[in-house]
Design an enzyme around this catalytic site. Structure first.
Site, short mmCIF file in Angstrom:
data_model
loop_
_atom_site.label_atom_id
_atom_site.label_comp_id
_atom_site.label_asym_id
_atom_site.label_seq_id
_atom_site.Cartn_x
_atom_site.Cartn_y
_atom_site.Cartn_z
N CYS A 85 0.90 -1.21 -0.09
CA CYS A 85 0.03 -0.34 0.05
C CYS A 85 1.13 0.99 0.36
CB CYS A 85 -1.16 0.42 1.07
SG CYS A 85 -2.51 -1.14 1.23
N HIS A 90 -3.20 7.49 1.59
CA HIS A 90 -3.52 6.21 1.48
C HIS A 90 -4.64 6.12 1.91
CE1 HIS A 90 -3.64 1.79 0.25
NE2 HIS A 90 -3.88 1.71 2.01
N ASN A 135 -10.14 0.24 -0.51
CA ASN A 135 -8.39 0.76 -0.10
C ASN A 135 -7.89 0.05 -1.56
OD1 ASN A 135 -6.25 0.31 -0.08
ND2 ASN A 135 -5.84 -0.59 2.26
#
Ligand code: ACO
Length: 325
Positions: free
Chosen positions: A114, A252, A282
């Site tokens: 990520c 993020h 996500n």
């Protein structure tokens, strides 16, 4: 000669198919209310059968190049962040290179899950600063739907597929006002002792299969807030800036509770944070460039704005970048 990277364009791509929380609740013991309250996620996009990470990456890259008024043949570097490559090798970046018609320079993938976009941006920025490349494409592209255990309600509701990209141009430093814009800094960190709180339980050298994502959600959550707050402080201090100087925080997009907690700790007004998680979920390495592309397209991020990006992911890895847009 000293160089700085400036953002010349950005773009994003989301697969067509929308999967709502209610659709997941129809086949899992979960609910729209639980998912929204614990994560801020309302829906996610899922790639079509046969639609690969490289397809998403090419679509995002094409949009970023158009926005920059450039084409693939103008590029001499592609750094692509992904944890869900088309194949074990070669890199997804070389497929993108070929499809964009780029015949020189180099293309490769980076793996920081990520945090991948920040790691890829740092890699490209360093190459441009050193004069190793002049025009770089930085891509975050993922198909996490392919590595989820769709029977594990604790993880499968959290992720979506997508891609985002930015084009960087090297400009000489000391060239009047223009060189005050661009990537001011990147800060990267990892702590390999935490490799087993967020991982995929497969791989070519261990099981010979792709595997599924596994996570100790609470521990990741706790560490995310701590490391992200620290790395934003570190990034601001390195530039002699404070949270009051931030026009836009582009985090993020893992969980609104993480995003809100980091914003609160920084003392940032919530309106100064770009949040896409409600519609995107996500998307791992794609979440920051997707959020950038949206906020640039709708006129929130404009030339001269101070933009701070931050991310944490499996590894653990984490990082931040400060950009004068
Ligand atoms: N629907 C309903 N109930 C659920 C679901 C679901 N989808 N998932 C878990 N639960 C249940 C659990 O089974 C548990 O039930 P129990 O008390 O009977 O055992 C209960 O909800 C609480 O579970 P927790 O895991 O403690 O819930 P928490 O409030 O921590 O929320 C979450 C879970 C959303 C995963 C949270 O820990 C989180 O967001 N962690 C951060 C991890 C993250 O975002 N990772 C993404 C990758 S890393 C990154 O991008 C930063």
């Amino acid at each position: 000669m000293m160089w700085r990277s400036q953002i010349a364009g950005c773009g994003g791509y989301l697969p067509e198919r929308i999967v709502t929380n209610d659709e997941l609740a129809a086949r899992l013991d979960t609910s729209d209310a639980w998912i929204r309250q614990r994560t801020g996620i309302g829906e996610r996009r899922i790639a079509a059968p046969g639609e690969l990470t490289s397809d998403l990456a090419v679509a995002a890259a094409t949009s970023a190049l158009e926005h920059a008024g450039m084409s693939g043949s103008d590029l001499d570097l592609i750094v692509l962040a992904t944890a869900t490559p088309d194949r074990t090798f070669p890199s997804t970046a070389v497929k993108v290179q070929a499809r964009l018609g780029m015949k020189r320079g180099a293309a490769f993938d980076v793996q920081a899950v990520c945090s991948g976009f920040i790691f890829a941006l740092a890699t490209a920025d360093n190459a441009l600063r050193l004069g190793q490349a002049r025009t770089a494409l930085v891509i975050g592209a993922e198909t996490f739907s392919r590595i989820l255990d769709w029977n594990d309600r604790g993880t499968c509701v959290l992720f979506g597929d997508g891609a985002g990209a930015v084009v960087l141009n090297a400009v000489p430093l000391g060239n009047g006002g223009s060189a005050s814009r661009g990537v001011l800094s990147t800060h990267l960190h990892s702590d390999g002792r935490q490799h087993d709180i967020l991982y995929v339980d497969g791989g070519p050298s261990s099981t010979g299969t792709a595997g599924c994502l596994r996570m100790e959600g609470r521990e990741v959550f706790r560490q995310a807030i701590q490391h992200l707050t620290e790395v934003v402080d570190e990034a601001l201090a390195a530039n002699g800036l404070s949270p009051a100087d931030i026009d836009w925080l582009v985090p993020h997009q893992a969980n609104t509770r993480i995003i809100d907690a980091v914003g609160r700790k920084l003392g940032l007004a919530p309106e100064r944070t770009i949040v896409t998680i409600e519609r995107h979920a996500n998307t791992s390495a794609a979440s920051i460039p997707l959020a950038l592309a949206e906020a640039v397209a709708d006129g929130r991020i404009r030339a001269g704005h101070l933009v701070v990006m931050e991310a944490l992911g499996g590894g653990l890895t984490w990082g931040a970048s400060v950009v004068r847009w």
